[in-house]
Write a protein that holds these residues in place. Structure first.
Motif, PDB file in Angstrom:
ATOM      1  N   LEU A  67     -19.606  -5.899 -25.664  1.00  0.00           N
ATOM      2  CA  LEU A  67     -20.979  -6.357 -25.615  1.00  0.00           C
ATOM      3  C   LEU A  67     -21.461  -6.376 -24.179  1.00  0.00           C
ATOM      4  O   LEU A  67     -20.661  -6.444 -23.248  1.00  0.00           O
ATOM      5  N   GLY A  68     -22.755  -6.304 -24.009  1.00  0.00           N
ATOM      6  CA  GLY A  68     -23.353  -6.340 -22.681  1.00  0.00           C
ATOM      7  C   GLY A  68     -23.913  -7.709 -22.376  1.00  0.00           C
ATOM      8  O   GLY A  68     -23.846  -8.631 -23.190  1.00  0.00           O
ATOM      9  N   SER A  69     -24.499  -7.837 -21.192  1.00  0.00           N
ATOM     10  CA  SER A  69     -25.084  -9.113 -20.794  1.00  0.00           C
ATOM     11  C   SER A  69     -26.514  -9.268 -21.319  1.00  0.00           C
ATOM     12  O   SER A  69     -27.052 -10.366 -21.336  1.00  0.00           O
ATOM     13  N   ASN A  70     -27.114  -8.176 -21.741  1.00  0.00           N
ATOM     14  CA  ASN A  70     -28.505  -8.230 -22.189  1.00  0.00           C
ATOM     15  C   ASN A  70     -28.642  -8.887 -23.561  1.00  0.00           C
ATOM     16  O   ASN A  70     -27.724  -8.890 -24.369  1.00  0.00           O
ATOM     17  N   TYR A  71     -29.812  -9.440 -23.782  1.00  0.00           N
ATOM     18  CA  TYR A  71     -30.159 -10.059 -25.063  1.00  0.00           C
ATOM     19  C   TYR A  71     -31.671 -10.026 -25.193  1.00  0.00           C
ATOM     20  O   TYR A  71     -32.393  -9.747 -24.239  1.00  0.00           O
ATOM     21  N   ASP A  83     -41.263 -10.319 -30.704  1.00  0.00           N
ATOM     22  CA  ASP A  83     -40.548 -10.295 -29.428  1.00  0.00           C
ATOM     23  C   ASP A  83     -41.162 -11.262 -28.426  1.00  0.00           C
ATOM     24  O   ASP A  83     -42.383 -11.382 -28.330  1.00  0.00           O
ATOM     25  N   ILE A  84     -40.287 -11.904 -27.656  1.00  0.00           N
ATOM     26  CA  ILE A  84     -40.710 -12.731 -26.537  1.00  0.00           C
ATOM     27  C   ILE A  84     -40.357 -11.951 -25.273  1.00  0.00           C
ATOM     28  O   ILE A  84     -39.180 -11.718 -25.000  1.00  0.00           O
ATOM     29  N   PRO A  85     -41.364 -11.527 -24.511  1.00  0.00           N
ATOM     30  CA  PRO A  85     -41.066 -10.711 -23.323  1.00  0.00           C
ATOM     31  C   PRO A  85     -40.471 -11.538 -22.184  1.00  0.00           C
ATOM     32  O   PRO A  85     -40.743 -12.730 -22.058  1.00  0.00           O
ATOM     33  N   PHE A  86     -39.656 -10.866 -21.376  1.00  0.00           N
ATOM     34  CA  PHE A  86     -39.110 -11.484 -20.177  1.00  0.00           C
ATOM     35  C   PHE A  86     -40.104 -11.305 -19.032  1.00  0.00           C
ATOM     36  O   PHE A  86     -41.020 -10.474 -19.103  1.00  0.00           O
ATOM     37  N   ILE A  90     -37.306  -9.438 -14.195  1.00  0.00           N
ATOM     38  CA  ILE A  90     -35.998  -9.761 -14.784  1.00  0.00           C
ATOM     39  C   ILE A  90     -35.286  -8.479 -15.198  1.00  0.00           C
ATOM     40  O   ILE A  90     -35.844  -7.640 -15.904  1.00  0.00           O
ATOM     41  N   ASN A  91     -34.046  -8.346 -14.745  1.00  0.00           N
ATOM     42  CA  ASN A  91     -33.187  -7.220 -15.119  1.00  0.00           C
ATOM     43  C   ASN A  91     -31.810  -7.756 -15.477  1.00  0.00           C
ATOM     44  O   ASN A  91     -31.351  -8.739 -14.894  1.00  0.00           O
ATOM     45  N   PHE A  92     -31.167  -7.103 -16.409  1.00  0.00           N
ATOM     46  CA  PHE A  92     -29.809  -7.479 -16.778  1.00  0.00           C
ATOM     47  C   PHE A  92     -28.815  -6.581 -16.053  1.00  0.00           C
ATOM     48  O   PHE A  92     -29.095  -5.406 -15.811  1.00  0.00           O
ATOM     49  N   ILE A  93     -27.670  -7.126 -15.738  1.00  0.00           N
ATOM     50  CA  ILE A  93     -26.612  -6.351 -15.101  1.00  0.00           C
ATOM     51  C   ILE A  93     -26.047  -5.393 -16.147  1.00  0.00           C
ATOM     52  O   ILE A  93     -25.711  -5.799 -17.260  1.00  0.00           O
ATOM     53  N   ALA A  94     -25.940  -4.120 -15.777  1.00  0.00           N
ATOM     54  CA  ALA A  94     -25.414  -3.101 -16.699  1.00  0.00           C
ATOM     55  C   ALA A  94     -23.889  -3.149 -16.662  1.00  0.00           C
ATOM     56  O   ALA A  94     -23.235  -2.348 -16.004  1.00  0.00           O
ATOM     57  N   ALA A  95     -23.345  -4.114 -17.358  1.00  0.00           N
ATOM     58  CA  ALA A  95     -21.891  -4.269 -17.410  1.00  0.00           C
ATOM     59  C   ALA A  95     -21.489  -4.575 -18.844  1.00  0.00           C
ATOM     60  O   ALA A  95     -22.254  -5.170 -19.600  1.00  0.00           O
ATOM     61  N   SER A  96     -20.300  -4.161 -19.195  1.00  0.00           N
ATOM     62  CA  SER A  96     -19.781  -4.419 -20.539  1.00  0.00           C
ATOM     63  C   SER A  96     -18.680  -5.457 -20.484  1.00  0.00           C
ATOM     64  O   SER A  96     -17.911  -5.516 -19.530  1.00  0.00           O
TER      65      SER A  96
END
Length: 146
Positions: A67-71, A83-86, A90-96
């Motif tokens: 899974l990634g850090s994004n939600y 949808d509730i926009p961020f 705001i950016n999520f780290i592209a890591a698994s």
């Protein structure tokens, strides 16, 4: 070398996410070919002043889950999930993250990453889970703000 590794990770995450459909499983437990993954919040009901929600993802299966850090966040408005926009910056780290069988992973969801006012109502958190040889699975868990 570090920049090259980061580039590879970003390309892989982009490739994985590009095939993602927005079909969300509304139940808190999904069993996809004997790979049960459960996602839950620490509480079901929260006060409107809540800023953080503790999320737990449990791999009850016998196979590795990624899974990634994004939600994403959604609110139920008149029976429809919206949808509730961020915030724009705001950016999520592209890591698994690899979640081994029979293990749990906890993370904190920060509601202040959105300009949205979380008033009374039903909400849900959605995450994408990747399984060996399977398509992306969108799982969700609901919570209420009173």
């Amino acid at each position: 070398m570090k920049k090259f590794s980061v580039l590879i990770i970003l390309v892989l995450m982009t490739t994985l996410l590009s095939g993602c459909k927005k079909e969300v499983v509304d139940s808190q437990v999904i069993q996809q070919n004997a790979i049960p993954v459960q996602m839950s919040t620490e509480k079901v009901n929260y006060k409107s002043s809540i800023q953080r929600i503790k999320l737990t993802i449990t791999n009850n299966g016998n196979s590795l889950v990624t899974l990634g850090s994004n939600y994403s966040l959604e609110k139920n408005k008149n029976g429809k999930w919206v949808d509730i926009p961020f915030k724009k910056n705001i950016n999520f780290i592209a890591a698994s993250r690899m979640l081994n069988p029979k293990k749990k992973y906890e993370e904190i969801i920060f509601l202040n990453m959105s300009d949205y006012t979380f008033d009374t109502g039903s909400y849900r958190i959605i995450k994408v889970v990747y399984t060996k040889g399977k398509k992306n699975i969108n799982i969700s868990c609901d919570f209420t703000i009173e």
